[in-house]
Design an enzyme around this catalytic site. Structure first.
Site, mmCIF file in Angstrom:
data_model
loop_
_atom_site.group_PDB
_atom_site.id
_atom_site.type_symbol
_atom_site.label_atom_id
_atom_site.label_comp_id
_atom_site.label_asym_id
_atom_site.label_seq_id
_atom_site.Cartn_x
_atom_site.Cartn_y
_atom_site.Cartn_z
ATOM 1 N N ARG A 52 -2.379 19.826 24.998
ATOM 2 C CA ARG A 52 -1.480 20.884 24.532
ATOM 3 C C ARG A 52 -2.310 22.138 24.278
ATOM 4 O O ARG A 52 -3.408 22.058 23.722
ATOM 5 C CB ARG A 52 -0.759 20.484 23.231
ATOM 6 C CG ARG A 52 0.369 19.488 23.393
ATOM 7 C CD ARG A 52 1.583 20.087 24.142
ATOM 8 N NE ARG A 52 2.665 19.127 24.310
ATOM 9 C CZ ARG A 52 2.820 18.318 25.358
ATOM 10 N NH1 ARG A 52 1.966 18.349 26.361
ATOM 11 N NH2 ARG A 52 3.839 17.486 25.423
ATOM 12 N N GLU B 260 2.162 29.202 26.499
ATOM 13 C CA GLU B 260 2.659 28.921 27.849
ATOM 14 C C GLU B 260 4.168 29.015 27.966
ATOM 15 O O GLU B 260 4.692 29.288 29.046
ATOM 16 C CB GLU B 260 2.202 27.532 28.316
ATOM 17 C CG GLU B 260 2.853 26.384 27.548
ATOM 18 C CD GLU B 260 2.424 25.021 28.088
ATOM 19 O OE1 GLU B 260 1.216 24.807 28.244
ATOM 20 O OE2 GLU B 260 3.310 24.187 28.341
ATOM 21 N N HIS C 2 0.902 23.553 33.525
ATOM 22 C CA HIS C 2 1.424 22.313 32.917
ATOM 23 C C HIS C 2 1.925 21.368 34.015
ATOM 24 O O HIS C 2 3.066 20.914 34.014
ATOM 25 C CB HIS C 2 2.531 22.616 31.902
ATOM 26 C CG HIS C 2 2.644 21.562 30.841
ATOM 27 N ND1 HIS C 2 2.736 21.854 29.494
ATOM 28 C CD2 HIS C 2 2.667 20.209 30.904
ATOM 29 C CE1 HIS C 2 2.814 20.729 28.812
ATOM 30 N NE2 HIS C 2 2.781 19.718 29.644
ATOM 31 N N ASP D 260 -4.698 23.058 31.839
ATOM 32 C CA ASP D 260 -3.355 22.785 32.362
ATOM 33 C C ASP D 260 -2.302 23.245 31.363
ATOM 34 O O ASP D 260 -1.114 23.230 31.659
ATOM 35 C CB ASP D 260 -3.184 21.284 32.648
ATOM 36 C CG ASP D 260 -1.856 20.979 33.308
ATOM 37 O OD1 ASP D 260 -1.544 21.631 34.335
ATOM 38 O OD2 ASP D 260 -1.102 20.119 32.801
HETATM 39 P P1 NAI Z 1 -1.404 8.565 22.947
HETATM 40 O O1 NAI Z 1 -0.506 8.640 21.772
HETATM 41 O O2 NAI Z 1 -1.458 7.314 23.740
HETATM 42 O O3 NAI Z 1 -2.901 8.924 22.501
HETATM 43 C C1 NAI Z 1 -3.222 9.974 21.650
HETATM 44 C C2 NAI Z 1 -4.514 9.617 20.957
HETATM 45 O O4 NAI Z 1 -4.935 10.750 20.202
HETATM 46 C C3 NAI Z 1 -4.372 8.440 19.984
HETATM 47 O O5 NAI Z 1 -5.369 7.474 20.240
HETATM 48 C C4 NAI Z 1 -4.554 9.088 18.629
HETATM 49 O O6 NAI Z 1 -5.177 8.221 17.685
HETATM 50 C C5 NAI Z 1 -5.462 10.247 18.986
HETATM 51 N N1 NAI Z 1 -5.524 11.276 17.964
HETATM 52 C C6 NAI Z 1 -4.616 11.591 17.012
HETATM 53 N N2 NAI Z 1 -5.096 12.572 16.232
HETATM 54 C C7 NAI Z 1 -6.330 12.872 16.699
HETATM 55 C C8 NAI Z 1 -7.336 13.791 16.292
HETATM 56 N N3 NAI Z 1 -7.171 14.583 15.237
HETATM 57 N N4 NAI Z 1 -8.476 13.841 16.997
HETATM 58 C C9 NAI Z 1 -8.673 13.019 18.071
HETATM 59 N N5 NAI Z 1 -7.763 12.115 18.484
HETATM 60 C C10 NAI Z 1 -6.604 12.065 17.812
HETATM 61 O O7 NAI Z 1 -1.002 9.811 23.865
HETATM 62 P P2 NAI Z 1 -1.258 9.996 25.423
HETATM 63 O O8 NAI Z 1 -0.133 9.423 26.202
HETATM 64 O O9 NAI Z 1 -2.643 9.572 25.736
HETATM 65 O O10 NAI Z 1 -1.114 11.587 25.556
HETATM 66 C C11 NAI Z 1 -2.047 12.462 24.958
HETATM 67 C C12 NAI Z 1 -1.500 13.869 24.991
HETATM 68 O O11 NAI Z 1 -1.406 14.309 26.349
HETATM 69 C C13 NAI Z 1 -0.060 13.997 24.454
HETATM 70 O O12 NAI Z 1 -0.049 14.180 23.055
HETATM 71 C C14 NAI Z 1 0.445 15.223 25.168
HETATM 72 O O13 NAI Z 1 0.248 16.345 24.349
HETATM 73 C C15 NAI Z 1 -0.447 15.346 26.402
HETATM 74 N N6 NAI Z 1 0.294 15.222 27.649
HETATM 75 C C16 NAI Z 1 0.187 16.242 28.555
HETATM 76 C C17 NAI Z 1 0.871 16.185 29.761
HETATM 77 C C18 NAI Z 1 0.727 17.253 30.788
HETATM 78 O O14 NAI Z 1 1.502 17.285 31.757
HETATM 79 N N7 NAI Z 1 -0.236 18.166 30.674
HETATM 80 C C19 NAI Z 1 1.764 15.060 30.060
HETATM 81 C C20 NAI Z 1 1.754 14.010 29.055
HETATM 82 C C21 NAI Z 1 1.059 14.114 27.889
#
Ligand code: NAI
Length: 345
Positions: free
Chosen positions: A231, A260, A292, A255
């Site tokens: 994000r 955005e 994105h 990305d």
């Molecule tokens: P997830 O929920 O599986 O993993 C997120 C991880 O971040 C968790 O392990 C959590 O403990 C960790 N986390 C939480 N707070 C944190 C902090 N302060 N410092 C470091 N790590 C922390 O989520 P997933 O599926 O891996 O997605 C991650 C991010 O990717 C989403 O939150 C979303 O913003 C982004 N995303 C972007 C997309 C795009 O098209 N560019 C598409 C899908 C997701």
């Protein structure tokens, strides 16, 4: 027939949603505009709205949706930082798509990284002009370099697996470390200091907003490559620009961008871009911006439509319990999901 107002609809959304929706007697009202306080009335007559990352789902919009008779907000994204979930509690239920293709995002992060480091975007433009010079295209080997992964959830861990294939050393930071997977966790400051490449895969929250600011950039190695497919708000974009101008940041692969929602996803060519910061970043030779796009694969689009349709069905046709519902009843969305035995409210 369940009627759903589908905001911010794009051509690539329609085929999969029409296919899965038609099979379940759902009628999508595709709207090209985004949901906000000015467009919320377009949902009147619908039982649900389907929204994406740049729709505005704040307390005022939720209140108006509630008064329009909308019962469900179905996010077709994993991230939900654009939804005031606390304001929705007790009024409108919120469901999301927790995972649709973590591979799509992790692979896009790698695509950006390879493109940037090996100067593929520059080479592509050159050879189209029959310029076959190699000057200025020197990259570096990934093998043996240290990559710092911030957030080791679904996407972060796939990204790690791919980096292992390159023979990179992996260090990671996550306040909730995985107990399996043999990941070498270090404090965030240490990660910033040691990594040659830093990739962000954590959600945007009040704690993570601007986690990459001037102080964090100050700790990084000179020449570090920063990748953000998570994000935009994770990075203070002004600090990033200063870091690039100071030659501290070797390259940035973005990305996502904090502001955005005003520009991404639309064709702005031929227009004067009012965002000076984004214009300046894009003008830098060591910055790559995609709009994105990381999620955009056939597999992801199918999974998004299938899960969203299933979420809507669970709410309206089954007992109302949906594993993918977000709520604030327990104070923790993750906790709530684990304990859920009935509707959240
Ligand atoms: P997830 O929920 O599986 O993993 C997120 C991880 O971040 C968790 O392990 C959590 O403990 C960790 N986390 C939480 N707070 C944190 C902090 N302060 N410092 C470091 N790590 C922390 O989520 P997933 O599926 O891996 O997605 C991650 C991010 O990717 C989403 O939150 C979303 O913003 C982004 N995303 C972007 C997309 C795009 O098209 N560019 C598409 C899908 C997701």
């Amino acid at each position: 027939m369940i009627k759903i107002a589908f905001y911010d609809a794009k051509e690539y959304d329609k085929p999969s949603f029409e296919r899965y929706g038609a099979a379940q007697e759902m009628q999508f009202r595709f709207l090209e505009i985004r949901l906000n306080e000015d467009t919320v009335e377009l949902a009147r007559g619908c039982e649900a709205v389907c929204v994406f990352v740049n729709d505005t789902v704040n307390a005022a919009v939720i209140d108006r949706l509630y008064r329009c008779g909308v019962k469900l907000i179905a996010l077709r994204s994993a991230g939900y930082n654009n939804v005031d979930v606390a304001a929705a509690f007790g009024k409108v239920h919120v469901v999301h798509v927790p995972a649709y293709s973590p591979y799509a995002v992790a692979e896009h992060a790698i695509a950006l990284l390879l493109t940037s480091v090996r100067r593929i975007h520059k080479a592509y433009n050159r050879t189209r002009e029959f310029n076959f010079s190699l000057n200025g295209l020197t990259g570096f080997d990934f093998h043996g370099k240290t990559v710092g992964v911030v957030g080791t959830g679904k996407i972060g861990r796939i990204f790690i697996d791919i980096c292992r294939g390159f023979g990179m050393k992996i260090i990671a930071y996550d306040p909730f470390p995985a107990t399996n997977g043999g990941i070498d966790y270090v404090p965030l400051d240490e990660l910033l200091e040691r990594a040659d490449v830093i990739s962000l895969h954590c959600p945007l929250t009040e704690q993570t907003r601007h986690m990459i600011d001037a102080a964090a950039i100050g700790r990084m190695k000179k020449g570090v490559v920063l990748v953000n497919t998570s994000r935009g708000g994770l990075i203070d974009a002004e600090a990033l620009l200063e870091g690039i101008k100071a030659r501290k940041i070797g390259a940035a692969c973005l990305d996502v961008y904090e502001e955005e929602s005003d520009v991404f996803f639309e064709d702005r060519s031929g227009h004067i871009l009012n965002d000076d910061l984004l214009s300046r970043l894009i003008s830098m030779p060591n910055v790559i911006v995609t709009s994105h796009q990381a999620f955009l694969t056939k597999e992801a689009l199918n999974n998004i439509a299938e899960t969203t349709v299933r979420n809507i069905l669970s709410y309206f046709r089954n007992d109302g319990i949906c594993d993918n519902e977000l709520c604030y009843r327990c104070g923790s969305i993750e906790q709530c999901k684990q304990d859920r035995k009935e509707r959240c409210f």
